[in-house]
Design an enzyme around this catalytic site. Structure first.
Site, PDB file in Angstrom:
ATOM      1  N   TYR A  94       0.853  -1.183   0.000  1.00  0.00           N
ATOM      2  CA  TYR A  94       0.000   0.000   0.000  1.00  0.00           C
ATOM      3  C   TYR A  94       0.894   1.238   0.000  1.00  0.00           C
ATOM      4  O   TYR A  94       1.865   1.292  -0.740  1.00  0.00           O
ATOM      5  CB  TYR A  94      -0.970  -0.057   1.183  1.00  0.00           C
ATOM      6  CG  TYR A  94      -2.144   0.879   1.035  1.00  0.00           C
ATOM      7  CD1 TYR A  94      -2.947   0.842  -0.111  1.00  0.00           C
ATOM      8  CD2 TYR A  94      -2.445   1.803   2.015  1.00  0.00           C
ATOM      9  CE1 TYR A  94      -4.015   1.708  -0.263  1.00  0.00           C
ATOM     10  CE2 TYR A  94      -3.521   2.674   1.878  1.00  0.00           C
ATOM     11  CZ  TYR A  94      -4.293   2.629   0.734  1.00  0.00           C
ATOM     12  OH  TYR A  94      -5.353   3.489   0.584  1.00  0.00           O
ATOM     13  N   LYS A 141     -20.649 -20.448  -9.143  1.00  0.00           N
ATOM     14  CA  LYS A 141     -19.962 -20.327 -10.430  1.00  0.00           C
ATOM     15  C   LYS A 141     -18.497 -19.947 -10.218  1.00  0.00           C
ATOM     16  O   LYS A 141     -17.594 -20.463 -10.891  1.00  0.00           O
ATOM     17  CB  LYS A 141     -20.664 -19.262 -11.273  1.00  0.00           C
ATOM     18  CG  LYS A 141     -20.236 -19.239 -12.729  1.00  0.00           C
ATOM     19  CD  LYS A 141     -20.966 -20.280 -13.537  1.00  0.00           C
ATOM     20  CE  LYS A 141     -20.690 -20.135 -15.014  1.00  0.00           C
ATOM     21  NZ  LYS A 141     -21.588 -20.914 -15.848  1.00  0.00           N
TER      22      LYS A 141
END
Length: 750
Positions: free
Chosen positions: A37, A92
């Site tokens: 970060y 899925k």
């Protein structure tokens, strides 16, 4: 509890749902966080701002797909809304990850109108490498996909349309071949005119079916030009309106070669099946109940009926999981801008070709041990066949490159190896050895040549160019089994009843005449025992290596090669080694099969041999002598034995790898313990060669690692023999035989 209650418990178990986000880089230190970060992240951000393609290099975009739905047409449930569709979309995502190692965000949009739906999805292009549209009702789904394909520069794929088309298309290619019919001559009838039916019909045309030979029926009957002119059918159905008289499904199906059902269960009778052309092809894919049951279709007539359904409890399951993960895998890996017709055709043809190949034992076991062989009951691969990944995705990637929609190029062979590595570290390691084997194949004698697994392995060994297999045993039986299995190869066979093996008997007699064997006994042994025959062939130089043990107990299979071939000149020690592969680690465990109570000299020899084996897999060995003691913390005869073995190795100028001990197992494999508590150790990294103090601990240890640690095991690999010999475990699968054949060839090369 019933299935519904089990499913509820499965989904609510903590943590709820089926997916989570995990990090892929270290985040343990302040420096790690500053790289992940602020402030470090600014550098890749600026690079991407300058070159958007850099996002594929610096972020997860290239392996991230959005599964997007509004829940308006959830399979079997209908219009249940966006929120209620979330478990399906998460599912899925599970399939994407499980079968092709693709990451997924599921996106459920509470939007029914085409315009705002497309606007929302199109705005997500910076995030994803591809878009999988799911469970969106027709006809809106057609317009949505068309618009997004035009607006977005990444693959957009509506699986409900094209998934069924591709998988059933592959089945059609093979079914037509089985019944000896040409695609261009097939008369095809569709029951259903929704998204999947229309897409399947279009796809069949791209495969070679003539549009004028397709008759499509909806709930009102045959779609005719008269109905189209009267405005009774929408613009998408209109493409398949035929200039014929109207009628119902029974009228349409009479004389047809193929029935494709994508409608509702129970609407096709046995009488309708009997009205079809000779050797009919029936794809009854309504779920959960097909248009006609498998039993009714097969018993309706006496000729060949090829039947496919959408169910796993019958042969020829048309399952979309055979398509979408591998289409996206190939598309993502070449940074394709779309999934086009060429890529879909490549996927179907690759699936069709795979169904013609020998099926791995693991797949057969997963489906109840019923034989799986190309023919009327096997025209499409099984969803759990791991080969689908590295058979289909490369063809899709190549089609993308050939059709001009790929933004990057790949080497097909290296790409296949990368895909195999995604299935596990063991495949990556074996690929190293198999590639070495293919560079200079050797002759391998397969002692149990009449066994079906050995014959199948011989076929794969020859087909892949790993070695020249020589099957030992009854020639008529071997050839008959090969014909029954549909294996089109002509292997070399040594049948003692057909070939004069007197010379081998004489050689065995010369070797063992002072060890209790008479000339007659030696002749009988090579005549009736292929372990002795194969061992003498290797000793005589008529074969470069020997594989045996598939149908024998390990000691009885090992005895003949030990008696005939023996250990290498510089050692009296033979040992068994297993290579265990974890997600990001490989360890070699020795001795696991041969030496019950090795002394220090034997332990030192086992370590040398195992280190040599590791290098054949391109692994630099770091060896640890295992014990329940850490560097003298316990002093007795047992711990001194391991300690003395280390001293012998340290005094040997030929030992050019780090080795230390005695040490406990966690000390050996946990780097922090080695470099922290025992910073004096010769090992500055975790060990990858683990030498157990005796056979009992070795056998127990590797099996615990395999079963509880989730390791994949390759072996046992026999080290220390004068010529390459490997003894299989009873019940090993064909892939195990092929793998050990590769190891044997590399042994012979070196």
């Amino acid at each position: 509890m019933g299935l519904d209650d089990d499913a509820r418990e499965y989904h609510r178990r903590d943590p709820p749902g089926k997916i989570e986000i995990s990090t892929t880089k270290p985040t343990n230190t302040q420096r790690d966080l500053s790289l992940a970060y602020s402030p470090g992240v600014a550098a890749p951000c600026l690079d991407i701002a300058e070159d958007p393609e850099a996002a594929f290099e610096y972020t997860a975009k290239g392996n991230l797909v959005a599964v997007v739905s509004n829940g308006s047409a959830v399979l079997g449930l209908g219009d249940i809304g966006a929120q209620a569709s979330k478990p399906v979309m998460e599912g899925k995502g599970v399939l994407f990850k499980r079968f092709a190692d693709i990451d997924v965000f599921d996106i459920e949009l509470d939007i029914d109108e085409v315009e705002p739906f497309c606007t929302a999805v199109s705005a997500m292009e910076p995030t994803f490498g591809g878009i999988n549209l799911e469970d969106i009702k027709a006809p809106e789904c057609f317009e949505i996909e068309e618009r997004l394909r035009e607006e977005m520069d990444i693959p957009v794929f509506h699986d409900d349309q094209h998934g069924t088309a591709i998988i059933s298309g592959a089945a059609l290619l093979n079914a037509a071949d089985v019944v000896d019919k040409e695609l261009a001559d097939l008369e095809i009838v569709f029951s259903g005119a929704g998204a999947s039916a229309l897409a399947s019909a279009r796809f069949y045309v791209s495969l070679g079916v003539k549009p004028e030979n397709i008759t499509m029926c909806d709930s009102s009957g045959i779609i005719t030009t008269a109905r189209a002119d009267a405005g009774e059918v929408n613009e998408y159905k209109r493409d398949f309106a035929r200039d014929v008289e109207g009628g119902d499904l029974a009228d349409a199906i009479a004389g047809a070669d193929v029935f494709v059902g994508l409608s509702v269960g129970g609407i096709v009778s046995q009488e309708m099946v009997r009205s079809m052309a000779d050797d009919p092809i029936i794809f009854a894919m309504a779920n959960p109940d097909p248009e006609i049951t498998y039993e009714d279709a097969k018993s309706a007539r006496d000729d060949t009926v090829i039947m496919a359904t959408g169910r796993s409890d019958y042969p020829n399951m048309v399952n979309n999981v055979l398509g979408f993960p591998f289409l996206f895998r190939g598309a993502l890996d070449v940074r394709a801008t779309e999934i086009n017709e060429e890529m879909k055709t490549a996927a179907a043809e690759a699936l069709a070709e795979l169904a013609r190949k020998d099926v791995p034992d693991a797949v057969v076991k997963a489906y109840g041990d019923d034989p799986l062989q190309f023919g009327p009951d096997y025209v499409i691969p099984k969803p759990l066949d791991p080969r689908v990944l590295f058979e289909v995705a490369p063809k899709v990637a190549e089609a993308a490159m050939d059709s001009g929609c790929a933004r990057s190029e790949i080497d097909a062979e290296r790409y296949r190896e990368r895909l195999e590595a995604r299935l596990g570290k063991s495949r990556e390691m074996m690929r190293v050895v198999l590639n070495k084997a293919k560079s200079d194949p050797k002759r391998i004698a397969l002692a149990e040549g009449t066994d079906e697994k050995m014959i199948r392995a011989a076929y794969q060994i020859a087909e892949q160019g790993i070695a020249e297999p020589v099957l030992l045993g009854d020639a008529e039986s071997i050839r008959g089994t090969a014909r029954r299995l549909g294996l089109t190869f002509d292997p070399e066979i040594v049948d003692p009843d057909e070939r004069d093996v007197t010379a081998y008997g004489d050689q065995l007699y010369d070797l063992r005449k002072r060890k209790g064997i008479t000339r007659r006994e030696a002749g009988e042994l090579v005549q009736r025992d292929t372990n002795y025959l194969g061992s003498v062939m290797v000793k005589a130089g008529d074969a470069d290596a020997l594989l045996t043990g598939l149908t024998h107990h390990y000691p009885s299979a090992l005895r003949p090669p030990l008696q005939v071939i023996g250990s290498a000149e510089d050692t009296d020690t033979v040992a068994g080694v297993y290579m265990l592969t974890f997600k990001n680690r490989v360890v070699f465990c020795a001795d696991t099969t041969v030496n019950q109570d090795p002394d220090a000299e034997t332990l030192a020899e086992i370590t040398r041999h195992t280190a040599e084996l590791a290098r054949r897999f391109n692994v630099e060995p770091r060896a640890a002598m295992l014990s329940y003691s850490n560097f003298g913390s316990v002093d007795n005869a047992g711990t001194r034995q391991s300690r003395d073995a280390v001293s012998l190795l340290h005094d040997d100028p030929a030992v050019d790898f780090p080795v230390d001990g005695e040490m406990q197992a966690d000390t050996a494999v946990v780097e922090e313990i080695l470099t922290g508590t025992y910073d004096f150790s010769d090992l500055d990294e975790a060990a990858n060669v683990l030498v157990f103090p005796n056979l009992e601990s070795g056998n127990i240890g590797y099996k615990l690692l395999q079963r509880l640690g989730g390791a994949e095991a390759i072996g046992p690999m026999l080290v220390g023999m004068d010529e390459p010999v490997h003894v299989l475990q009873r019940g090993d699968e064909v892939k195990d035989i092929v793998n050990l054949a590769g190891v044997a060839v590399v042994d012979a090369q070196e």
